[in-house]
Design a protein around this motif. Sequence first.
Motif, mmCIF file in Angstrom:
data_model
loop_
_atom_site.group_PDB
_atom_site.id
_atom_site.type_symbol
_atom_site.label_atom_id
_atom_site.label_comp_id
_atom_site.label_asym_id
_atom_site.label_seq_id
_atom_site.Cartn_x
_atom_site.Cartn_y
_atom_site.Cartn_z
ATOM 1 N N TYR A 284 0.763 -1.328 -0.283
ATOM 2 C CA TYR A 284 -0.174 0.056 -0.355
ATOM 3 C C TYR A 284 0.216 1.212 -0.510
ATOM 4 C CZ TYR A 284 -3.536 3.167 1.851
ATOM 5 O OH TYR A 284 -3.999 4.179 1.938
ATOM 6 N N GLN A 285 1.615 1.263 1.368
ATOM 7 C CA GLN A 285 3.271 1.912 1.150
ATOM 8 C C GLN A 285 4.167 1.956 1.106
ATOM 9 O OE1 GLN A 285 1.481 4.030 4.461
ATOM 10 N NE2 GLN A 285 2.672 2.829 5.752
ATOM 11 N N THR A 286 5.247 3.087 0.775
ATOM 12 C CA THR A 286 6.379 2.367 0.862
ATOM 13 C C THR A 286 7.402 1.904 2.054
ATOM 14 O OG1 THR A 286 7.438 4.820 0.740
ATOM 15 C CG2 THR A 286 6.792 3.672 -1.733
ATOM 16 N N HIS A 287 6.918 2.529 3.022
ATOM 17 C CA HIS A 287 7.454 2.762 3.822
ATOM 18 C C HIS A 287 6.847 1.577 5.105
ATOM 19 C CE1 HIS A 287 9.887 5.472 2.589
ATOM 20 N NE2 HIS A 287 10.774 5.731 3.109
ATOM 21 N N GLY A 288 7.377 1.619 6.386
ATOM 22 C CA GLY A 288 6.319 0.882 7.645
ATOM 23 C C GLY A 288 5.261 1.569 8.151
ATOM 24 N N THR A 289 5.984 2.660 8.060
ATOM 25 C CA THR A 289 5.050 4.396 8.595
ATOM 26 C C THR A 289 5.107 4.690 7.774
ATOM 27 O OG1 THR A 289 4.829 3.090 11.073
ATOM 28 C CG2 THR A 289 4.260 4.796 10.869
ATOM 29 N N VAL A 290 4.229 5.587 7.590
ATOM 30 C CA VAL A 290 4.166 7.030 6.616
ATOM 31 C C VAL A 290 3.065 7.791 8.190
ATOM 32 C CG1 VAL A 290 3.233 8.800 5.279
ATOM 33 C CG2 VAL A 290 4.174 6.219 4.655
ATOM 34 N N ASN A 291 3.500 9.178 8.352
ATOM 35 C CA ASN A 291 2.889 10.239 9.069
ATOM 36 C C ASN A 291 2.487 11.372 8.626
ATOM 37 O OD1 ASN A 291 4.486 8.809 10.808
ATOM 38 N ND2 ASN A 291 6.368 10.676 12.154
ATOM 39 N N TYR A 292 1.512 11.583 8.932
ATOM 40 C CA TYR A 292 0.817 12.123 8.640
ATOM 41 C C TYR A 292 0.675 13.820 9.227
ATOM 42 C CZ TYR A 292 -0.857 9.840 4.882
ATOM 43 O OH TYR A 292 -0.807 8.839 3.635
ATOM 44 N N THR A 293 1.603 14.420 8.531
ATOM 45 C CA THR A 293 1.630 15.043 9.973
ATOM 46 C C THR A 293 1.358 17.177 9.597
ATOM 47 O OG1 THR A 293 3.495 15.949 8.816
ATOM 48 C CG2 THR A 293 4.854 14.628 10.746
ATOM 49 N N MET A 294 0.811 17.205 7.999
ATOM 50 C CA MET A 294 0.051 18.203 7.757
ATOM 51 C C MET A 294 -1.264 18.125 8.031
ATOM 52 S SD MET A 294 2.853 20.392 7.190
ATOM 53 C CE MET A 294 1.984 21.975 6.021
ATOM 54 N N ASP A 295 -1.978 17.076 7.538
ATOM 55 C CA ASP A 295 -3.459 17.369 7.065
ATOM 56 C C ASP A 295 -3.714 15.829 7.794
ATOM 57 O OD1 ASP A 295 -2.132 15.493 5.585
ATOM 58 O OD2 ASP A 295 -2.824 17.072 3.338
ATOM 59 N N LYS A 305 2.863 -5.338 6.794
ATOM 60 C CA LYS A 305 3.835 -6.491 6.030
ATOM 61 C C LYS A 305 5.137 -5.944 6.386
ATOM 62 C CE LYS A 305 1.761 -8.078 2.277
ATOM 63 N NZ LYS A 305 0.980 -8.136 0.543
ATOM 64 N N HIS A 306 5.144 -4.664 6.230
ATOM 65 C CA HIS A 306 6.954 -4.039 5.949
ATOM 66 C C HIS A 306 7.525 -4.413 7.347
ATOM 67 C CE1 HIS A 306 6.501 -1.443 2.505
ATOM 68 N NE2 HIS A 306 5.449 -0.959 2.916
ATOM 69 N N LEU A 307 6.958 -4.359 8.355
ATOM 70 C CA LEU A 307 7.421 -4.765 9.356
ATOM 71 C C LEU A 307 7.875 -6.350 9.984
ATOM 72 C CD1 LEU A 307 6.354 -2.289 9.997
ATOM 73 C CD2 LEU A 307 5.650 -2.370 12.840
ATOM 74 N N THR A 308 6.647 -6.897 9.622
ATOM 75 C CA THR A 308 7.044 -8.543 9.611
ATOM 76 C C THR A 308 6.954 -8.678 8.848
ATOM 77 O OG1 THR A 308 4.539 -8.728 8.668
ATOM 78 C CG2 THR A 308 4.545 -8.192 11.191
ATOM 79 N N GLY A 309 7.707 -7.982 8.004
ATOM 80 C CA GLY A 309 8.209 -8.978 6.330
ATOM 81 C C GLY A 309 7.453 -10.211 5.916
ATOM 82 N N GLN A 310 6.135 -10.432 6.645
ATOM 83 C CA GLN A 310 5.514 -11.527 6.310
ATOM 84 C C GLN A 310 5.349 -11.366 4.341
ATOM 85 O OE1 GLN A 310 1.831 -11.850 7.594
ATOM 86 N NE2 GLN A 310 0.863 -13.330 6.791
ATOM 87 N N THR A 317 -2.586 -4.887 4.450
ATOM 88 C CA THR A 317 -3.705 -4.882 5.944
ATOM 89 C C THR A 317 -2.769 -3.493 5.995
ATOM 90 O OG1 THR A 317 -5.296 -6.599 6.551
ATOM 91 C CG2 THR A 317 -4.886 -4.999 7.835
ATOM 92 N N ILE A 318 -3.337 -2.036 6.543
ATOM 93 C CA ILE A 318 -2.902 -1.004 6.464
ATOM 94 C C ILE A 318 -3.726 -0.889 8.263
ATOM 95 C CG2 ILE A 318 -2.017 -0.066 4.877
ATOM 96 C CD1 ILE A 318 -4.714 1.470 5.173
ATOM 97 N N MET A 319 -3.163 0.529 9.214
ATOM 98 C CA MET A 319 -3.506 1.086 10.404
ATOM 99 C C MET A 319 -3.154 2.561 10.251
ATOM 100 S SD MET A 319 -3.208 0.157 14.527
ATOM 101 C CE MET A 319 -4.572 -1.753 14.649
ATOM 102 N N LYS A 320 -4.612 2.944 10.754
ATOM 103 C CA LYS A 320 -4.909 4.868 11.031
ATOM 104 C C LYS A 320 -5.036 4.906 11.991
ATOM 105 C CE LYS A 320 -6.536 5.723 6.017
ATOM 106 N NZ LYS A 320 -7.734 5.507 5.531
ATOM 107 N N GLU A 321 -4.656 5.306 12.691
ATOM 108 C CA GLU A 321 -4.164 5.780 14.370
ATOM 109 C C GLU A 321 -4.996 7.567 14.496
ATOM 110 O OE1 GLU A 321 -0.645 4.825 16.823
ATOM 111 O OE2 GLU A 321 -0.249 3.959 14.939
ATOM 112 N N TYR A 322 -5.557 7.318 15.737
ATOM 113 C CA TYR A 322 -6.883 8.861 15.528
ATOM 114 C C TYR A 322 -6.694 8.742 16.883
ATOM 115 C CZ TYR A 322 -9.348 8.464 11.280
ATOM 116 O OH TYR A 322 -9.146 7.830 9.260
ATOM 117 N N ALA A 323 -5.888 10.288 17.778
ATOM 118 C CA ALA A 323 -5.952 10.117 19.014
ATOM 119 C C ALA A 323 -6.525 10.848 19.597
ATOM 120 C CB ALA A 323 -4.378 10.585 19.799
#
Length: 390
Positions: A284-295, A305-310, A317-323
């Motif tokens: 889905y993306q080029t890196h394990g984590t992509v931060n959305y720092t502006m919007d 999959k980037h993290l686990t190498g699966q 599967t991707i995960m979005k985090e809302y705080a």
Amino acid sequence: MEQRYDCLVVGAGLAGAVAARELAERGGRRVLVLERRSHVGGNAYDRFDEAGVLIHQYGPHIFHTNDKRVFDYLSRFTAWRNYQHKVVANIPKGEGRTLLPVPFNLVSLEVAFGRRRARALEEKLIAAYGAENKVTILELRQSPDPELSALADYVYDHVFVRYTMKQWGQTPEEIDPNTTARVPVFLSRDCRYFQDEYQGLPLEGYTPMFEKLLDHPDVTVALDTDAGRRLTLGEDGITRLDGAAFAGTVIYTGAADELFGCRFGRLPYRTLEFQCETHPVDAYQTHGTVNYTMDEAFTRITEFKHLTGQVLPKTTTIMKEYARAYTGRPGEIPYYAIINDANNALYARYRSAAERYPNLRLLGRLAEYKYYNMDAIAKRALALCDDLLK
Ligand code: FAD
Ligand code: UDP
């Protein structure tokens, strides 16, 4: 009546699991672990989702440490996948968007300003702070040099201020300075998120590592069991297990305020909401984590999959985090202590209340109201057991 257990551990996260193992294995104690969730591992728990992707249910966890004792200790319970975490910020640039390495470094400088301008800024930065050194954004903003100060404003605006507002509901100046110091400006071309000597993920996942940690004949784990149902702290300074006085060590790794019915008021926390999406693509993306720092409303997207190498074709599967603020509603989890003087003072009241019970120890990110990484937790658990078993 003879007691079946010598020690009680509340919580089967990393703090509880390491402590339980140590007390049983090194101390020969019979240990009961109470865990309110239906699984071990605490916030480091991972599992396969419906699409067969190994995900971290409570947010992405990358193990990293410079502590050899901790690394060697956990290595008894898992082999490791060598994974060097890299993060980029997805920011608008011109008509499109660009990916800026985070922590902001000399490569980010080129992405943001182009080669020539970056070269001049790089020289100034290195003259001021030294090559391969780290400087926090709050320090950089103090620079008397107008060009470095303008650079600091750029980094502050493009990397820190909005992300921090999303994560904490406060500006970088308002939160504990140690928090933004976790992600300093790095005068290097090393684009890794962490520079620790040992880093990676348990080869088979975190959950099997926890299962091995807790797999000892003298450790009994009771899942789906809230300690509130079995452990009581008497006004007489005596801890009771299932109504009977319990003189053995009690290690509590849950929230300190909950242990005392929040009698002095709730300790403030930030909680997170995780939204997972499965996509029919290899990546889905080029890196394990992509931060959305502006919007965007979420802080970051992690692709596991980037993290686990699966390796799993055409599924990811991707995960979005809302705080947001933690309210204490049932089911909500307190993830981040909000560290400031007022909250530390409130925490100190709970710690003093705990000290009335000579056999009770508070251990872990919740119980100590601290921003600990996993390695720090393992280190504290080992040190506590050193102390208890000496
Ligand atoms: P927890 O993992 O929270 O475990 C506490 C356990 O106690 C839980 O299972 C809970 O259910 C149980 N419990 C609480 N109260 C009770 C009760 N009354 N009765 C029974 N059981 C109870 N660290 C890193 O090193 N690298 C990372 O990449 C990283 N990423 C993170 C990402 C996120 C989103 C978060 C929130 C944290 C991250 N961390 C990371 C930190 C890491 O999660 C913690 O250091 C570690 O999980 C702390 O372990 P713990 O045992 O103290 O707490
Ligand atoms: N931070 C930020 N922008 C980023 C990354 C981090 O503003 O792109 C700030 C933010 O305040 C965050 C803190 O730095 O809460 C610490 O980030 P870290 O990645 O260490 O947090 P974690 O997710 O590991 O708790």
